[in-house]
Design a protein around this motif. Sequence first.
Motif, mmCIF file in Angstrom:
data_model
loop_
_atom_site.group_PDB
_atom_site.id
_atom_site.type_symbol
_atom_site.label_atom_id
_atom_site.label_comp_id
_atom_site.label_asym_id
_atom_site.label_seq_id
_atom_site.Cartn_x
_atom_site.Cartn_y
_atom_site.Cartn_z
ATOM 1 N N ASP A 179 0.950 -1.417 -0.411
ATOM 2 C CA ASP A 179 0.000 0.114 -0.007
ATOM 3 C C ASP A 179 1.444 1.373 0.250
ATOM 4 O O ASP A 179 2.145 1.597 0.998
ATOM 5 N N GLU A 180 0.436 2.662 -0.794
ATOM 6 C CA GLU A 180 1.430 3.462 -0.577
ATOM 7 C C GLU A 180 1.474 4.155 0.579
ATOM 8 O O GLU A 180 2.142 5.353 0.691
ATOM 9 N N LEU A 181 0.189 4.204 1.505
ATOM 10 C CA LEU A 181 0.810 4.651 2.697
ATOM 11 C C LEU A 181 0.677 3.794 3.682
ATOM 12 O O LEU A 181 1.043 4.065 5.310
ATOM 13 N N ASN A 182 1.880 2.771 3.396
ATOM 14 C CA ASN A 182 1.732 2.318 4.555
ATOM 15 C C ASN A 182 3.542 2.465 5.472
ATOM 16 O O ASN A 182 4.284 3.249 5.171
ATOM 17 N N HIS A 183 3.502 2.139 6.560
ATOM 18 C CA HIS A 183 4.195 3.085 7.560
ATOM 19 C C HIS A 183 6.046 2.396 7.217
ATOM 20 O O HIS A 183 6.306 1.365 6.387
ATOM 21 N N ALA A 184 7.345 3.473 7.149
ATOM 22 C CA ALA A 184 8.150 2.574 7.082
ATOM 23 C C ALA A 184 8.855 1.790 7.571
ATOM 24 O O ALA A 184 9.781 1.034 6.680
ATOM 25 N N LEU A 233 1.211 -6.460 1.793
ATOM 26 C CA LEU A 233 1.849 -5.828 2.780
ATOM 27 C C LEU A 233 0.565 -4.696 2.608
ATOM 28 O O LEU A 233 -0.058 -3.782 2.159
ATOM 29 N N VAL A 234 0.018 -5.018 4.250
ATOM 30 C CA VAL A 234 -1.461 -3.691 3.795
ATOM 31 C C VAL A 234 -1.142 -3.615 5.969
ATOM 32 O O VAL A 234 -0.715 -4.028 6.771
ATOM 33 N N GLU A 235 -1.385 -2.616 6.318
ATOM 34 C CA GLU A 235 -2.315 -2.013 7.609
ATOM 35 C C GLU A 235 -3.225 -2.782 8.182
ATOM 36 O O GLU A 235 -4.256 -2.456 7.017
ATOM 37 N N GLY A 236 -3.433 -2.688 10.091
ATOM 38 C CA GLY A 236 -4.608 -2.224 9.769
ATOM 39 C C GLY A 236 -5.209 -0.721 9.921
ATOM 40 O O GLY A 236 -6.834 -0.836 9.766
ATOM 41 N N ILE A 237 -4.670 -0.065 10.924
ATOM 42 C CA ILE A 237 -5.137 0.970 10.746
ATOM 43 C C ILE A 237 -3.788 1.987 10.623
ATOM 44 O O ILE A 237 -3.325 1.668 10.960
ATOM 45 N N TYR A 238 -4.319 3.033 9.641
ATOM 46 C CA TYR A 238 -3.350 3.431 8.736
ATOM 47 C C TYR A 238 -3.325 5.242 10.377
ATOM 48 O O TYR A 238 -3.717 5.718 10.055
ATOM 49 N N SER A 239 -1.720 5.292 10.024
ATOM 50 C CA SER A 239 -1.449 5.945 11.903
ATOM 51 C C SER A 239 -1.427 7.516 10.892
ATOM 52 O O SER A 239 -1.826 8.259 12.102
ATOM 53 N N MET A 240 -1.182 7.912 9.795
ATOM 54 C CA MET A 240 -1.543 9.235 9.879
ATOM 55 C C MET A 240 -2.897 9.545 8.586
ATOM 56 O O MET A 240 -3.161 10.572 8.512
ATOM 57 N N GLU A 241 -3.770 8.061 8.400
ATOM 58 C CA GLU A 241 -4.812 8.847 7.401
ATOM 59 C C GLU A 241 -6.041 8.754 8.673
ATOM 60 O O GLU A 241 -7.203 9.551 8.412
ATOM 61 N N GLY A 242 -5.603 7.360 9.467
ATOM 62 C CA GLY A 242 -7.713 7.158 10.314
ATOM 63 C C GLY A 242 -8.025 6.086 9.744
ATOM 64 O O GLY A 242 -8.802 5.757 10.081
ATOM 65 N N SER A 243 -7.230 5.169 8.399
ATOM 66 C CA SER A 243 -8.411 4.758 7.526
ATOM 67 C C SER A 243 -8.032 3.032 8.001
ATOM 68 O O SER A 243 -6.986 3.023 8.641
ATOM 69 N N ILE A 244 -9.050 2.678 7.926
ATOM 70 C CA ILE A 244 -9.003 0.755 8.137
ATOM 71 C C ILE A 244 -8.955 -0.175 7.212
ATOM 72 O O ILE A 244 -10.266 1.103 6.019
ATOM 73 N N ILE A 245 -8.201 -0.743 6.579
ATOM 74 C CA ILE A 245 -7.886 -1.238 6.003
ATOM 75 C C ILE A 245 -9.236 -1.686 4.973
ATOM 76 O O ILE A 245 -9.989 -2.646 6.159
ATOM 77 N N ARG A 246 -9.769 -2.619 3.995
ATOM 78 C CA ARG A 246 -10.698 -3.216 3.803
ATOM 79 C C ARG A 246 -10.682 -4.368 3.435
ATOM 80 O O ARG A 246 -10.104 -5.034 2.493
ATOM 81 N N LEU A 247 -10.672 -5.379 4.563
ATOM 82 C CA LEU A 247 -9.911 -6.225 4.949
ATOM 83 C C LEU A 247 -10.850 -7.098 3.679
ATOM 84 O O LEU A 247 -10.130 -8.859 3.324
ATOM 85 N N PRO A 248 -12.011 -7.597 3.618
ATOM 86 C CA PRO A 248 -12.673 -8.588 3.816
ATOM 87 C C PRO A 248 -12.402 -8.573 2.021
ATOM 88 O O PRO A 248 -12.487 -9.641 1.249
ATOM 89 N N GLU A 249 -12.053 -7.179 1.424
ATOM 90 C CA GLU A 249 -11.911 -7.957 0.151
ATOM 91 C C GLU A 249 -10.284 -7.750 -0.934
ATOM 92 O O GLU A 249 -10.408 -8.729 -0.954
ATOM 93 N N VAL A 250 -9.623 -7.564 0.694
ATOM 94 C CA VAL A 250 -8.312 -7.746 0.405
ATOM 95 C C VAL A 250 -8.063 -9.303 0.295
ATOM 96 O O VAL A 250 -7.640 -9.556 -0.495
#
Length: 460
Positions: A179-184, A233-250
């Motif tokens: 994901d383009e916004l994944n953590h460092a 590679l994805v995150e559950g909650i993105y710490s700079m966006e506050g968004s939740i991964i669309r896990l069922p679709e992933v």
Amino acid sequence: MGFALQVYHAACNGALYSRPFFNLQYYFCDFVPLYQDFENFYTRNLYMRIRDSWNRPICSAPGATFDLVERSSNDYNWTFEYTGRVVKDVINLGSYNYLGFAENTGACATAAGEVTVKFGVGMASTRQEMGNLDRHEELEKLVASFLGVESAMAFGMGFATNSMNIPALAGKGCLILSDELNHASLVLGARLSTSTIRVFKHNNMQSLEKLLRDAIVHGQPRTHQPWKKILILVEGIYSMEGSIIRLPEVIALKKKYKAYLYLDEAHSIGALGPYGRGVVDYFGLDSKDVDVMMGTFTKSFGAAGGYIAGRKDLIDHLRTHSHSAIYATSMSLPVVEQIITSMKCIMGKDGTTIGRSRIQRLAENTVYFRRRLREMGFIIYGNNDSPVVPMMLYMPAKIGAFGREMLKRNIGVVVVGFPATPIIESRARFCISAAHTKEMLDRHTSRQPPSPCLRKHCAL
């Protein structure tokens, strides 16, 4: 002629002193500059003006409130001096203390203190040598039970849990879709793995599926052989966006294209789901559908370190191939005890309902705080159930102004700018906690709504 000899002759001829600064790039013409021009411009003209908004020292536990050591600068934020004054009871809207376990009283603090007296603080060895204690193994069994998987492994540092374990899971001939916004830490781990990396748009399933389809159809570059492994590679909650991964679709895409899924639940574990088991619990999914479950103990558990969980053969592989498992010092036992005690509290194994009530209170505080900010006219990002609440400031000049004005009102916030975000998408990031009372949140959201000109600017 060797480089050292060239430098010597240049020095003898006065070349080293004929320029204001001796630039090694003059001799290493093929090397890129160590610093980009824009970064230098940003540091000189913007960062130094608002540097007082970061690295503020506190002198108490990072609970619902904290005490702040006051400092001042007489040289435009180049250096700081302590004034000797302590600002008491600053409302803490910046720490990742989602469930309020980062405290110096209560069952967790008591248990950690008792272990410190008995075992000390440091282990002075790795897990594979003399640093493996029964409490470490108990922690890993507890994590596996909490997540509903076969096995788990704990590590002493959250960042290294990603950066040192991804290279043990993927390598040359493998494809990582990130994901383009994944953590460092995820980005570094992917780069260290030497795998091919392709980036998909944030939480965009069409972008992810296109990359998956192309990877299956075309295979590896030049040879067109099938990829040895495709890891998402994805995150559950993105710490700079506050968004939740669309896990069922992933998960659906992962199954469709026979890929593997690596889920980083650093911010979502403990903070999401009716039982606090993260984004998998939040969507009511089966944890076995996630191949690699990663999370940290630094946030909801008020401790330090991280974990990898999944099938037993996966964890057995990491125990013998992960650099973090082989070379890193064992987790400090007081930290281990903090995690065990807080996790048992969340699971209800302490015989109380404290953990469940904290999870519920966090969810209520999150929804309430987000609703009040919207009512005041602010633009906020993220999912309604995410305790990470980014409030957009946009203009970089507002970073320092907002942080200082909030501190005047005894409210501590985290302000975020470049390079963590695009330079014109500066924001304040609030982290809601179960330890916050409604009165504390009202103190922040009871101010007058933003002026019409501010609303007009934000809308633009």
